[in-house]
Design a protein around this motif. Structure first.
Motif, PDB file in Angstrom:
ATOM      1  N   GLU A  11       0.830  -1.205   0.000  1.00 42.73           N
ATOM      2  CA  GLU A  11       0.000   0.000   0.000  1.00 42.73           C
ATOM      3  C   GLU A  11       0.868   1.260   0.000  1.00 42.73           C
ATOM      4  O   GLU A  11       0.508   2.278  -0.597  1.00 42.73           O
ATOM      5  N   GLN A  14       1.872   2.209  -3.484  1.00 43.66           N
ATOM      6  CA  GLN A  14       0.728   2.788  -4.193  1.00 43.66           C
ATOM      7  C   GLN A  14       0.491   4.215  -3.714  1.00 43.66           C
ATOM      8  O   GLN A  14       0.203   5.114  -4.502  1.00 43.66           O
ATOM      9  N   ASP A  18       0.393   7.471  -6.055  1.00 45.69           N
ATOM     10  CA  ASP A  18      -0.788   8.348  -6.061  1.00 45.69           C
ATOM     11  C   ASP A  18      -0.440   9.781  -5.672  1.00 45.69           C
ATOM     12  O   ASP A  18      -1.042  10.732  -6.179  1.00 45.69           O
TER      13      ASP A  18
END
Length: 146
Positions: A11, A14, A18
């Motif tokens: 995560e 990511q 992002d």
């Protein structure tokens, strides 16, 4: 600044993507020998360290993956350089100037540096963009990075 940080390493990467963070120098696998941030197991804990030119500098130990990625996410969020992306590095001043015109037309915030490249007086021209703008100019990076 956010307090809603990722809880796993997967995560975390990511979250970096992002948020437009530069992932160069962040290696959070115990099977790598990185330059930059890395992680290794020390007893039952995970240790975040920074490595440069073969020297390892332990930073902090954590009981959980969640604690480690939360700490590093908070640290990167405060960094001015964490969202910097080099899209061109060239000895050709004209190439750098042409790239600047393209970025201006696209209303992309950028910085350029002129750096000494060698003892014979040659210069090196570097162009950086910030954050998620890297996704808008990826095609320019491929065109101008030489």
């Amino acid at each position: 600044m956010s307090t809603d940080y990722p809880v796993t390493i997967k995560e975390f990467f990511q979250w970096l993507d992002d948020g437009g963070f530069n992932q160069f120098g962040i290696h959070l696998s115990e099977n790598t020998n990185p330059e930059g941030y890395g992680v290794r197991r020390v007893g039952s804990q995970l240790e975040l360290f920074y490595s440069e030119r073969g020297q390892v500098y332990p930073e902090k130990q954590f009981n959980t993956e969640k604690e480690l990625v939360g700490y590093l996410a908070a640290k990167l969020e405060k960094s001015n350089w964490a969202r910097t992306h080099c899209i061109s590095a060239t000895e050709n001043k004209n190439t750098s100037e042409v790239l600047a015109k393209e970025l201006n037309k696209m209303n992309i915030k950028f910085d350029q540096e002129e750096l000494p490249y060698s003892d014979d007086g040659r210069m090196f021209y570097r162009t950086m963009v910030y954050g998620t703008d890297i996704k808008k100019v990826e095609h320019l990076k491929q065109k101008y990075y030489n």
